[in-house]
Design a protein around this motif. Structure first.
Motif, PDB file in Angstrom:
ATOM      1  N   ALA A 117       0.711  -1.255   0.199  1.00 57.00           N
ATOM      2  CA  ALA A 117      -0.015  -0.090  -0.099  1.00 57.00           C
ATOM      3  C   ALA A 117       0.942   1.227  -0.017  1.00 57.00           C
ATOM      4  N   THR A 148      -3.178  -5.266   7.036  1.00 56.52           N
ATOM      5  CA  THR A 148      -4.483  -5.781   6.403  1.00 56.52           C
ATOM      6  C   THR A 148      -5.324  -4.577   6.261  1.00 56.52           C
ATOM      7  N   GLU A 177      -3.917  -2.450   3.124  1.00 62.19           N
ATOM      8  CA  GLU A 177      -3.979  -3.081   1.764  1.00 62.19           C
ATOM      9  C   GLU A 177      -5.286  -3.285   1.091  1.00 62.19           C
ATOM     10  N   ARG A 178      -6.232  -3.374   2.290  1.00 58.66           N
ATOM     11  CA  ARG A 178      -7.674  -3.308   1.728  1.00 58.66           C
ATOM     12  C   ARG A 178      -8.132  -2.095   1.098  1.00 58.66           C
ATOM     13  N   GLU A 179      -7.615  -1.106   2.078  1.00 56.34           N
ATOM     14  CA  GLU A 179      -8.013   0.471   1.435  1.00 56.34           C
ATOM     15  C   GLU A 179      -7.135   0.899   0.186  1.00 56.34           C
ATOM     16  N   ALA A 180      -6.128   0.288  -0.002  1.00 54.87           N
ATOM     17  CA  ALA A 180      -5.394   0.405  -1.186  1.00 54.87           C
ATOM     18  C   ALA A 180      -6.050  -0.246  -2.498  1.00 54.87           C
ATOM     19  N   ALA A 181      -6.500  -1.354  -2.225  1.00 54.75           N
ATOM     20  CA  ALA A 181      -7.258  -2.317  -3.447  1.00 54.75           C
ATOM     21  C   ALA A 181      -8.575  -1.551  -3.739  1.00 54.75           C
ATOM     22  N   ALA A 182      -9.328  -0.964  -2.713  1.00 51.97           N
ATOM     23  CA  ALA A 182     -10.481  -0.312  -2.986  1.00 51.97           C
ATOM     24  C   ALA A 182     -10.161   1.059  -3.830  1.00 51.97           C
ATOM     25  N   ARG A 183      -9.094   1.616  -3.718  1.00 53.03           N
ATOM     26  CA  ARG A 183      -8.900   2.734  -4.570  1.00 53.03           C
ATOM     27  C   ARG A 183      -8.769   2.713  -5.964  1.00 53.03           C
TER      28      ARG A 183
END
Length: 138
Positions: A3, A129, A132-138
């Protein structure tokens, strides 16, 4: 962490609680130099409210370093400055993401250092966790 540094910084310096991070502790701070910080929640069936201050903050153009003091009443030690830890977080951009380095000082025993290391490692896994979840959502 896979991220960008800004996202990792935002996760590290956000108020509220997330179940993935530090046993779901609620974090509160103004996130400015000199401001207080508290972590409150439950650990192994015991309620806690740890506290400290932000003593160093490096975010001139892009945030990368924060140093906090930290005291936990669960330690059983008196709440005096010599029983506080310093926590230093440094965020370095690397290929594919961010490397987070966390150092803690003032561990009275090897066992205390190992206990703290395990807790902070768990916290950093949670930050990873969420970031990386927030990076994937952007």
């Amino acid at each position: 962490m896979a991220a960008p540094r800004r996202i990792v910084w935002d996760v590290l310096t956000s108020n509220g609680s997330r179940p993935e991070i530090l046993f779901g502790a609620r974090v509160e701070s103004e996130w400015r130099l000199g401001s207080a910080i508290t972590w409150s929640g439950e650990y192994e069936g015991r309620t806690f409210e740890d506290h400290g201050r932000i003593v160093e903050l490096e975010d001139l153009q892009e945030p990368w370093r924060i140093v906090l003091t930290h005291f936990s009443p669960l330690s059983g030690l008196p709440d005096v400055p010599e029983n506080y830890h310093s926590l230093r977080f440094e965020l370095d951009e690397i290929d594919g993401g961010t490397r987070v380095t966390l150092d803690q000082d003032n561990n009275p025993t090897r066992e205390a250092a190992e206990h703290s290391q395990a807790n902070w490692a768990q916290m950093l896994r949670g930050v990873k966790t969420v970031a990386e979840r927030e990076a994937a959502a952007r």
